[in-house]
Design an enzyme around this catalytic site. Structure first.
Site, short mmCIF file in Angstrom:
data_model
loop_
_atom_site.label_atom_id
_atom_site.label_comp_id
_atom_site.label_asym_id
_atom_site.label_seq_id
_atom_site.Cartn_x
_atom_site.Cartn_y
_atom_site.Cartn_z
N GLY A 13 -10.92 115.77 64.34
CA GLY A 13 -12.26 116.33 64.19
C GLY A 13 -12.62 117.42 65.18
O GLY A 13 -13.80 117.65 65.44
N ASN A 108 -14.23 125.25 53.38
CA ASN A 108 -13.04 124.58 53.92
C ASN A 108 -12.38 125.50 54.93
O ASN A 108 -12.46 126.73 54.80
CB ASN A 108 -12.04 124.28 52.79
CG ASN A 108 -10.78 123.60 53.30
OD1 ASN A 108 -10.85 122.68 54.12
ND2 ASN A 108 -9.62 124.03 52.82
N HIS A 110 -8.60 126.36 56.45
CA HIS A 110 -7.19 126.15 56.11
C HIS A 110 -6.33 126.91 57.12
O HIS A 110 -6.61 128.08 57.42
CB HIS A 110 -6.91 126.65 54.69
CG HIS A 110 -5.51 126.39 54.25
ND1 HIS A 110 -5.05 125.13 53.94
CD2 HIS A 110 -4.44 127.22 54.11
CE1 HIS A 110 -3.77 125.20 53.61
NE2 HIS A 110 -3.37 126.45 53.70
N SER A 137 -8.00 130.53 57.78
CA SER A 137 -8.98 131.10 56.84
C SER A 137 -10.08 130.08 56.58
O SER A 137 -9.81 128.89 56.46
CB SER A 137 -8.31 131.40 55.49
OG SER A 137 -7.15 132.19 55.64
N ASP A 146 -7.13 125.34 47.84
CA ASP A 146 -7.09 126.40 48.86
C ASP A 146 -7.18 127.80 48.24
O ASP A 146 -6.50 128.73 48.67
CB ASP A 146 -5.80 126.30 49.71
CG ASP A 146 -5.69 124.96 50.42
OD1 ASP A 146 -6.73 124.40 50.78
OD2 ASP A 146 -4.56 124.48 50.59
C1 GAR Z 1 -6.98 121.97 61.33
O1 GAR Z 1 -5.93 122.75 61.84
C2 GAR Z 1 -7.35 122.43 59.93
O2 GAR Z 1 -7.20 123.81 59.72
C3 GAR Z 1 -6.34 121.67 59.12
O3 GAR Z 1 -6.25 120.41 59.71
C4 GAR Z 1 -6.54 120.53 61.11
C5 GAR Z 1 -7.62 119.54 61.44
O4 GAR Z 1 -7.83 119.48 62.83
N1 GAR Z 1 -6.74 121.58 57.74
C6 GAR Z 1 -5.89 121.51 56.73
O5 GAR Z 1 -4.69 121.50 56.87
C7 GAR Z 1 -6.55 121.44 55.37
N2 GAR Z 1 -5.59 121.63 54.34
P1 GAR Z 1 -9.17 118.83 63.41
O6 GAR Z 1 -9.30 117.45 62.78
O7 GAR Z 1 -8.92 118.74 64.88
O8 GAR Z 1 -10.30 119.72 63.05
#
Ligand code: GAR
Length: 197
Positions: A13, A108, A110, A137, A146
């Site tokens: 998170g 979102n 990504h 992005s 995506d």
């Molecule tokens: C982030 O790097 C986000 O861009 C990625 O997951 C991570 C979550 O980190 N999202 C994806 O891969 C979505 N397809 P966080 O829980 O520390 O924010």
């Protein structure tokens, strides 16, 4: 009146924290709930520590029945009356039915320079392809994975000897900068793309 933002997570998170911290003062939005599909997501504790309602809608009891999981998610969300949703490391694919209910109201983040590398293992794929740069992005969520309009991107050079982990560690702080900037503009009705650096 402030827009109410629900933030959906699956893990640590850190993007949720960046978004939540950004929504103060004259910001036109406030976080209203953080929802995880995993009970062990450490982001839930971080949200609660920030005074944000933090709940879990576990996807596992629903097994492959995505619409049933999404019904439960929708019911849980309804209790907090969100105006929009930010997916922030939410690792469940959403059906066209759910996405349709939030059309124009769901963002979102990504970890790739979309349209490149939709899906998983984005950093490894960028390195393997010999790309000169990578990044992240923020996009509007549409039914195809995506694929929605890109509202902001941040880029970094890929360095010799980079690993997916090293690249991810350089990109994550940019995610924390980019997502709040895009959200602030989006809530104000400004869809001009943010470019970082
Ligand atoms: C982030 O790097 C986000 O861009 C990625 O997951 C991570 C979550 O980190 N999202 C994806 O891969 C979505 N397809 P966080 O829980 O520390 O924010």
């Amino acid at each position: 009146m402030s827009k109410r933002v629900a933030i959906l997570i699956s893990g640590g998170g850190s993007n949720m924290v960046a978004l939540a911290r950004s929504m103060h003062g004259d910001h036109p939005a406030r976080p209203c709930v953080v929802v995880s599909n995993r009970p062990d997501a450490t982001g839930l504790e971080r949200a609660a520590a920030m005074g944000i309602p933090a709940i879990c809608v576990d996807h596992r009891p629903f097994a492959a029945d995505r619409p049933a999981f999404e019904d439960a998610l929708q019911t849980a969300l309804a209790g907090y009356a969100p105006d929009m949703i930010c997916l922030a490391g939410f690792m469940r694919v959403l059906t066209a039915g759910f996405v349709g209910q939030w059309a124009g109201r769901m963002l979102n983040i990504h970890p790739s320079l979309l349209p490149k590398y939709k899906g998983l293992n984005t950093h490894a794929r960028a390195i393997e392809a010999g790309d000169a740069e990578a990044g992240c992005s923020v996009h509007e969520v549409t039914p195809a994975l995506d694929d929605g309009p890109v509202l902001g991107q941040a880029r970094v050079p890929i360095e010799p000897g980079d690993t997916p982990e090293r690249l991810a560690a350089r990109i994550l702080p940019l995610e924390h900068q980019l997502y709040p900037e895009v959200l602030r503009r989006f809530v104000a009705g400004d869809r001009r793309p943010v470019r970082l650096p």
